[in-house]
Scaffold this motif. Sequence first.
Motif, mmCIF file in Angstrom:
data_model
loop_
_atom_site.group_PDB
_atom_site.id
_atom_site.type_symbol
_atom_site.label_atom_id
_atom_site.label_comp_id
_atom_site.label_asym_id
_atom_site.label_seq_id
_atom_site.Cartn_x
_atom_site.Cartn_y
_atom_site.Cartn_z
ATOM 1 N N ALA A 156 -0.565 -8.018 -0.350
ATOM 2 C CA ALA A 156 -0.483 -7.398 0.973
ATOM 3 C C ALA A 156 -1.885 -7.143 1.516
ATOM 4 C CB ALA A 156 0.270 -6.097 0.874
ATOM 5 N N ASN A 157 -1.964 -7.017 2.824
ATOM 6 C CA ASN A 157 -3.252 -6.837 3.480
ATOM 7 C C ASN A 157 -3.924 -5.542 3.020
ATOM 8 O OD1 ASN A 157 -5.376 -6.681 5.159
ATOM 9 N ND2 ASN A 157 -4.207 -7.159 7.021
ATOM 10 N N SER A 158 -5.050 -5.709 2.353
ATOM 11 C CA SER A 158 -5.707 -4.536 1.816
ATOM 12 C C SER A 158 -6.416 -3.727 2.898
ATOM 13 C CB SER A 158 -6.708 -4.962 0.755
ATOM 14 O OG SER A 158 -7.540 -5.955 1.305
ATOM 15 N N SER A 159 -6.509 -4.312 4.111
ATOM 16 C CA SER A 159 -7.187 -3.570 5.163
ATOM 17 C C SER A 159 -6.314 -2.458 5.752
ATOM 18 C CB SER A 159 -7.644 -4.508 6.285
ATOM 19 O OG SER A 159 -6.519 -5.068 6.896
ATOM 20 N N ILE A 160 -5.048 -2.411 5.373
ATOM 21 C CA ILE A 160 -4.169 -1.343 5.864
ATOM 22 C C ILE A 160 -4.455 -0.082 5.051
ATOM 23 C CG2 ILE A 160 -1.773 -0.605 6.118
ATOM 24 C CD1 ILE A 160 -2.010 -2.966 7.822
ATOM 25 N N PRO A 161 -4.916 0.970 5.675
ATOM 26 C CA PRO A 161 -5.242 2.152 4.891
ATOM 27 C C PRO A 161 -4.009 2.822 4.300
ATOM 28 C CG PRO A 161 -5.545 2.541 7.254
ATOM 29 C CD PRO A 161 -5.144 1.117 7.107
ATOM 30 N N ALA A 162 -4.168 3.350 3.088
ATOM 31 C CA ALA A 162 -3.044 3.991 2.395
ATOM 32 C C ALA A 162 -2.517 5.168 3.203
ATOM 33 C CB ALA A 162 -3.502 4.453 1.014
ATOM 34 N N SER A 163 -3.407 5.850 3.910
ATOM 35 C CA SER A 163 -2.973 7.013 4.684
ATOM 36 C C SER A 163 -1.955 6.617 5.752
ATOM 37 C CB SER A 163 -4.180 7.676 5.334
ATOM 38 O OG SER A 163 -4.841 6.723 6.141
ATOM 39 N N ALA A 164 -2.142 5.422 6.303
ATOM 40 C CA ALA A 164 -1.214 4.977 7.342
ATOM 41 C C ALA A 164 0.166 4.768 6.766
ATOM 42 C CB ALA A 164 -1.721 3.681 7.961
ATOM 43 N N VAL A 165 0.212 4.250 5.539
ATOM 44 C CA VAL A 165 1.506 4.016 4.897
ATOM 45 C C VAL A 165 2.196 5.353 4.626
ATOM 46 C CG1 VAL A 165 2.633 3.045 2.883
ATOM 47 C CG2 VAL A 165 0.755 1.816 3.949
ATOM 48 N N MET A 166 1.443 6.328 4.238
ATOM 49 C CA MET A 166 2.016 7.659 4.018
ATOM 50 C C MET A 166 2.636 8.195 5.308
ATOM 51 S SD MET A 166 1.811 8.302 0.947
ATOM 52 C CE MET A 166 2.355 10.007 1.000
ATOM 53 N N VAL A 169 3.954 6.479 7.616
ATOM 54 C CA VAL A 169 5.241 5.804 7.838
ATOM 55 C C VAL A 169 6.323 6.537 7.065
ATOM 56 C CG1 VAL A 169 6.532 3.697 7.461
ATOM 57 C CG2 VAL A 169 4.162 3.575 8.145
ATOM 58 N N LYS A 170 6.007 6.832 5.813
ATOM 59 C CA LYS A 170 7.001 7.484 4.967
ATOM 60 C C LYS A 170 7.459 8.806 5.574
ATOM 61 C CE LYS A 170 6.112 5.893 0.291
ATOM 62 N NZ LYS A 170 5.314 6.161 -0.882
ATOM 63 N N SER A 171 6.460 9.606 5.997
ATOM 64 C CA SER A 171 6.828 10.931 6.472
ATOM 65 C C SER A 171 7.626 10.846 7.775
ATOM 66 C CB SER A 171 5.585 11.804 6.639
ATOM 67 O OG SER A 171 4.715 11.177 7.541
ATOM 68 N N ARG A 173 3.335 1.599 16.035
ATOM 69 C CA ARG A 173 3.045 2.981 16.422
ATOM 70 C C ARG A 173 2.504 3.795 15.245
ATOM 71 N NH1 ARG A 173 8.202 3.287 19.228
ATOM 72 N NH2 ARG A 173 8.957 4.635 17.590
ATOM 73 N N LEU A 174 2.753 3.315 14.045
ATOM 74 C CA LEU A 174 2.399 4.081 12.849
ATOM 75 C C LEU A 174 1.074 3.658 12.219
ATOM 76 C CD1 LEU A 174 5.959 3.762 11.362
ATOM 77 C CD2 LEU A 174 5.033 5.770 12.511
ATOM 78 N N ILE A 175 0.426 2.702 12.813
ATOM 79 C CA ILE A 175 -0.794 2.191 12.188
ATOM 80 C C ILE A 175 -1.797 1.759 13.256
ATOM 81 C CG2 ILE A 175 0.120 -0.183 11.937
ATOM 82 C CD1 ILE A 175 -1.222 -0.045 9.107
ATOM 83 N N GLU A 176 -3.077 2.006 12.969
ATOM 84 C CA GLU A 176 -4.091 1.685 13.980
ATOM 85 C C GLU A 176 -4.506 0.221 13.968
ATOM 86 O OE1 GLU A 176 -6.687 4.824 12.893
ATOM 87 O OE2 GLU A 176 -5.189 6.221 13.671
#
Length: 325
Positions: free
Chosen positions: A29-39, A41-43, A85-88
């Motif tokens: 998966a694209n490593s440029s996606i920050p982990a914080s953004a994924v969090m 999404v979850k919340s 909307r959930l990721i920059e």
Amino acid sequence: MKAAAALPVCCRQTAAASLLQNPYPSTPANSSIPASAVMRVKSVRMMSGQEATFRRIRHGSKPDSLLTAHPAADLYSDPCEKLQRLIEVPLFGIGTTEKPFRPTKAEMLQAQEVFTSRKARDIRRIDNVVDCEKAPLYHLPEVAFMGRSNVGKSSLIRAIFHSSPYVKVPVSKIAGFTKTLRFYQVKEHFTLVDMPGYGENQPTYFKECVEDFLQHRRNLRLVYLLIDGDKGFLKLDLEMLKYLEICRLYYCIVLNKIDLVNETTRLKTVAQIRQIREEYGSPCCFPQPFLVSSKTGEGLAYIQSFIAHITSTVETNSTDQKLSA
Ligand SMILES: Nc1nc2c(ncn2[C@@H]2O[C@H](COP(=O)(O)OP(=O)(O)OP(=O)(O)O)[C@@H](O)[C@H]2O)c(=O)[nH]1
Ligand SMILES: [Mg+2]
């Protein structure tokens, strides 16, 4: 225009067993996606009461009643845009010239009408062939559905025609069920083609059948390359994408079965698609991936709308993206 090309080696194998023995590793998966953004999404997902409601309806819904399974507002929204909307980091639209396909609700309703018929002959299966030379010679534009066996090509076509009770599209949970090119004519507008799947249980004549079709079908306007939302983009999918590039065919990537995965997984796969497109894609690849579930109807109106747009059946003004064969 279309270069002579050969299908990836793995698709020429006749022994399905050898394909089964090779579990294709996913592209990272694209490593440029920050982990914080994924969090985030979850919340969002966990806090959303609306999402929980969809899930309950989804479990109790029958495939044929899919468009009533979702609240109307959700049926006409783009599942991919929801992720954005959930990721920059932009999930598509790399560069300033790429504009997303954004039909209005009125345009989507108009497109849905195209796929709706109560008459037996309006929308019908016109042919069922292995040899492309025997395929109906049509002046109508064509859109083909391609992907691994069991990815849900036939189910997506069935869902597209859900408002046309006379159209019967056979589907099965057994991989390798569709063995021929199946042509469905939609009024006097265009033809949809259900293709045999590659990978598990692919027919022995797959290479000849599909190569011939992709290379010689002059009215082929667009190929939908389906990716399993549950499994992501696999090595064989990448081989097929490269093949479409060699043939210089216009194609779109569709992430199917999104009802089976949460937003975090969807986001990871969409990021993976973006990375692959950046690496291998050309202007032949439509920049925007389509996310869809044939079970719930999520994203279906977008697919219908894009087919109607690309075949010049419904004029969609809210996009600058034009593909022409
Ligand atoms: N949950 C879920 N299941 C799906 C979806 N689409 C298809 N399926 C299931 O996936 C299985 C395979 O569906 P098909 O439509 O026959 O797949 P196919 O790509 O045409 O497969 P081949 O004809 O073998 O190439 C069936 O059991 C479907 O019910 C979806 O969006 N969500
Ligand atoms: Mg099928």
